[in-house]
Design an enzyme around this catalytic site. Structure first.
Site, PDB file in Angstrom:
ATOM      1  CG  ASP A 128      -1.713   1.261   1.355  1.00 54.36           C
ATOM      2  OD1 ASP A 128      -2.623   1.455   0.524  1.00 54.36           O
ATOM      3  OD2 ASP A 128      -1.427   2.085   2.253  1.00 54.36           O
ATOM      4  CD  GLU A 179      -2.438   2.316  -3.279  1.00 55.63           C
ATOM      5  OE1 GLU A 179      -3.642   2.591  -3.355  1.00 55.63           O
ATOM      6  OE2 GLU A 179      -1.767   2.490  -2.237  1.00 55.63           O
TER       7      GLU A 179
END
Length: 877
Positions: free
Chosen positions: A495, A550
């Site tokens: 993330d 990401e």
């Protein structure tokens, strides 16, 4: 541009076909047809459909199919509208009575002859356990540092040579840290297993067996371990001693009877005196479980060490550890990821459990045809509403959903079902919570994090790691390995990587593609090198592991191998696609959709750097945003989803929902992702239980929802209800996943867009051996539409969004068994062409005729709406 009203979006599915052809010199002109929106009932709307697509042109050869007579009503649809609970047997009978040649197979005979009782057993066979009973990983070897200057990765992009010095510097930092780990830490293997040294571990001291507790807290003056085991009152033996590196340690021997000093599943905390003389209690940074009592606000650390080892695959008891039984799945050629959240996976307004997810959700995901799950919010987070992104305890599996061993049982069952299991891991920042997390653990703000303003993320209201700190490297690298080694996760979705890689965190920054934006003073080289070290360790020790980053910036070499000097990720999330769909749905009328702009966004990715494409993820489902289904159907999703309630808005919405998802799967990358529930157009948004608050960046008041869980669940009952239209979107999602299982087109290197027609609103493309024809026009359908193709031969329809199974009108259907013979005439830059019928707001997928079977879904192993013989030519999980 002012957003149009919902009514301006409404078009009509074309239902009446007019015989006749219009030819130019090449004989390939198409004829557009239009129709007016009808407000009749479902049964009436299917009357008068003179379906002639089975005899579309002289280049199409009709086999087997019997055409319905003009103006004939399809009795299946009429019966379905009148009686939503129609049984499959009666539906088959209705099709036969309507004059359609479809074999009604004896499914009991199928089972008797093949032993296959469900499509899942055929398309996703269960994995056998190893003969030894217990599964154990076979670790790979750490690769040596290649002897080059870090510019090998520039060979795939010559324009990067302008920034070669940056790559050389980055590579030198990477090599230096690798060397220092070898010289000072006993090698990468030992360095990345810090969890075997720090925290609470069984061990020995002077021949005595007991529990070691070690904690790095360089700013602390004194450290003690307290908990239920000593009634929260530390005795002399509960105080730790400090070494020269700021590591505190103590040893608690077992009793003479061999009983551990700290009972399993009892609460513990670290009590310490900070450098400023303040006494505080902290949860140990390396704790493996933390719980919150129903009547308490703060979490407590828990000593988790079951005394018994369970049998392989046996569900764990309170004092029994789980033993893995099933091997990791093979690495898929392309990922079809089902992004999910354990807590909100229940149909009821409650926090769901690992064991319930294991029992109810895993079979559902397998049935839909996904081959991977990506689980969010597993690292413990004190605030449920953070969606798991404000982590407080990095090594602890969230206790809201169950015990660590119950999570292991979930992972093992997923492996039995052939599913790759990825964890959504957060190393980009940490919760600023000092009571439950690691922030200011020893009283200083620069322990694991940067001090001062650099260590604070103003947008996320969280702490930013110092990736140049040696103990931070140990902590994070060990954390990444912990989840793969201890829980048998098959990899990560990392993330917030963009926030890690730049000092500005990507905030208020529009990346234009200028290489100065990626390789300059704004780049946090220490963070990038940490990612390189992580990818080295994970891929070398666990050769089948998968890492997905990401990154919204598009940093070059992000997905190039470490051996070349790249960052080493396997995939980048293609985040721009979802934003583009939301932009289109929110700003433009259907007739104003820009085909070229859509295709550019779908295909705009770096050469030789694989991407995971998605039309929408959890981000679009959160409160304050809207899913694609909600953008398309809005308030009609509340009262017009029943089969007996006609709605042109819903007709349009379902048609475009299917097309958007398939074109994203086809052109959006090398793998695909879907957030749970979005496959069937889950209504409304996700809203975690929360109280009133204030926005961190603006200071604006944000009203809470009274702690309600009503919008923090998934309404599977809607998708499974036979009388509701949600089932159509779910069925199509299942079919397109199995289309990839059969043909492997998502992983194919062959991708060619031969047409993106702005007037016709048509996109024609090839991926692998398949040809896709998307007609986004709201009113026009095209007869004898010329479609260029690479391969000669005959084609058949493998999948159509217009099938009855998907809520379509069967103007374009496999049941007509049309065979399209290609012509050797250049068309749209392709050496061959076929002519097809392209109804408005539909997509047809054409493949080699020998693999077409219009009756495939009549078998027990068939997938409704999918017309593929057996399991296709390139079957894989």
């Amino acid at each position: 541009m002012t957003a149009p009203s919902m009514s301006s979006f409404v078009g009509t599915q074309h239902r009446h076909l007019i015989p006749g052809r219009c030819s130019n010199a090449a004989g390939l002109f198409r004829k557009s047809l239009s129709a007016q929106t009808s407000q009749r009932s479902i049964a009436q709307r299917h009357k008068g459909r003179n379906v002639v697509s089975a005899k579309a042109s002289s280049t199409s050869k009709v086999t087997k199919a019997k055409e319905p007579s003009p103006q004939a009503e399809n009795p299946t649809l009429a019966a379905t509208a009148e009686e939503p609970a129609e049984t499959p047997g009666r539906v088959d009978s209705g099709i036969l009575e309507g004059g359609v040649s479809v074999a009604l197979l004896d499914k009991a005979k199928d089972v008797e002859e093949t032993g296959i009782s469900s499509p899942e057993d055929y398309w996703t066979p269960l994995r056998p356990p190893p003969s030894t009973g217990e599964y154990k990983d076979q670790y790979g070897a750490l690769s040596p540092v290649p002897q080059h200057d870090g510019t090998e990765c520039l060979k795939t992009d010559d324009t990067l040579w302008t920034h070669a010095e940056h790559f050389k510097y980055r590579w030198n930092v990477y090599k230096t840290i690798r060397q220092q780990i070898d010289e000072n830490e006993g090698g990468m293997d030992k360095f990345t297993q810090g969890y075997k040294y720090y925290g609470l571990n069984r061990g020995e001291l002077d021949g005595k067996v007991g529990i070691w507790y070690r904690e790095w807290a360089p700013g602390a003056r004194a450290v003690a371990l307290v908990g239920e085991f000593n009634n929260w009152d530390p005795q002399a033996e509960h105080w730790a001693s400090r070494n020269n590196f700021g590591v505190w340690q103590l040893f608690l021997p077992d009793t003479a009877e061999g009983v551990g000093a700290i009972p399993h599943r009892t609460k513990i905390k670290t009590r310490l005196e900070t450098a400023y003389g303040e006494w505080v209690e902290r949860i140990p940074a390396w704790i493996t479980w933390a719980t919150q009592e129903w009547n308490e606000i703060q979490f407590n650390g828990v000593y988790y060490n079951p005394s018994k080892k369970g049998k392989p695959g046996e569900l764990p008891a309170a004092d029994t550890s789980y033993t893995f039984r099933y091997p990791r799945p093979d690495r898929p050629r392309a990922l079809r990821i089902y992004e999910c959240h354990i807590g909100m996976s229940s149909e009821e307004p409650r926090v769901n459990s690992y064991l319930d997810f294991r029992m109810t959700m895993l079979p559902r995901i397998r049935k839909l045809g996904y081959n991977a799950i990506q689980i969010m919010a597993l690292q413990e987070h004190a605030y449920y509403g953070s969606f798991g992104y404000h982590v407080t305890n990095f090594f602890a599996a969230s206790s809201r959903f169950g015990t660590p061993d119950e999570l292991k049982a979930l992972v093992d069952e997923a492996h039995r079902l052939g599913l790759v299991v990825l964890i959504d891991i957060v190393h980009s920042h940490a919760s600023k919570n000092t009571n439950d997390g690691i922030n200011m653990f020893d009283g200083t703000d620069s322990m694991y994090f940067h001090g001062g303003s650099r260590g604070y993320h103003w947008m996320w209201d969280s702490r930013c790691f110092n990736y140049g700190n040696w103990e931070t490297l140990r902590f994070l690298l060990s954390n990444a390995r912990w989840w793969v080694d201890e829980y048998k996760f098959d990899g990560f979705r990392f993330d917030g990587v963009t926030s890690m890689m730049y000092h500005h965190h990507g905030l208020q920054m529009a990346f234009t593609g200028n290489y100065d934006e990626y390789f300059g003073m704004a780049t946090d080289v220490e963070a990038v090198v940490y990612l390189m070290l992580m990818n080295t360790m994970i891929h070398d020790y666990f050769p089948t592991a998968i890492t997905i980053g990401e990154d919204v910036s598009g940093m070059p070499t992000f997905c190039r191998p470490i051996a070349e000097g790249g960052v080493g990720f396997d995939y980048r999330l293609q985040m721009a696609i979802a934003d583009k769909w939301i932009e289109i749905l929110g700003k433009y009328r259907d007739q104003d959709w820009d085909m070229g702009n859509i295709i550019h966004t779908l295909t705009n990715r770096r050469y030789a750097e694989p991407c995971v494409g998605y039309a929408e993820s959890h981000d679009q489902a959160l409160v304050g945003d809207k899913t694609i289904a909600f953008w398309l159907m809005d308030k009609d999703m509340y009262d017009a989803m029943s089969l007996d309630k006609p709605s042109s808005v819903v007709d349009r919405g379902i048609a475009l929902h299917k097309m958007i998802r398939l074109i994203t799967l086809t052109l959006g990358g090398d793998s695909y992702l879907n957030f749970m529930g979005n496959e069937f157009g889950h209504p409304e948004w996700i809203d975690f239980p929360r109280g009133d608050s204030y926005d961190n960046s603006t200071g604006a008041f944000v009203p809470g929802n009274g702690g309600s869980l009503d919008k923090c669940r998934r309404r599977w009952d809607l998708a499974d209800a036979e009388h509701l239209k949600y089932k159509f979107m779910q069925s199509f999602d299942r079919a397109m996943n199995h289309l990839d299982k059969a043909f492997g087109f998502v992983s194919s290197s062959h991708q060619f867009i031969s047409r993106k027609d702005e007037n016709d609103k048509v996109v024609v493309c090839e991926r692998g051996d398949l040809v896709f024809v998307f007609n986004f026009h709201p009113t026009k359908s095209y007869k004898d539409y010329g479609v260029g193709c690479k391969n000669a031969g005959s084609y058949k329809l493998m999948l159509s969004s217009d099938e009855d199974s998907f809520g379509g009108f069967e103007n374009l259907s496999k049941k007509y068994n049309t065979e399209f013979a290609s012509s050797e005439a250049d068309y749209d830059g392709r050496p061959h062409n076929i002519q097809v019928y392209a109804p408005s707001r539909t997509v047809g997928v054409y493949g080699p005729a020998e693999w077409g079977d219009p009756e495939a879904d009549q078998h027990t192993w068939g997938i409704p709406g999918l017309g593929i013989k057996d399991r296709g030519p390139n079957f894989a999980y």
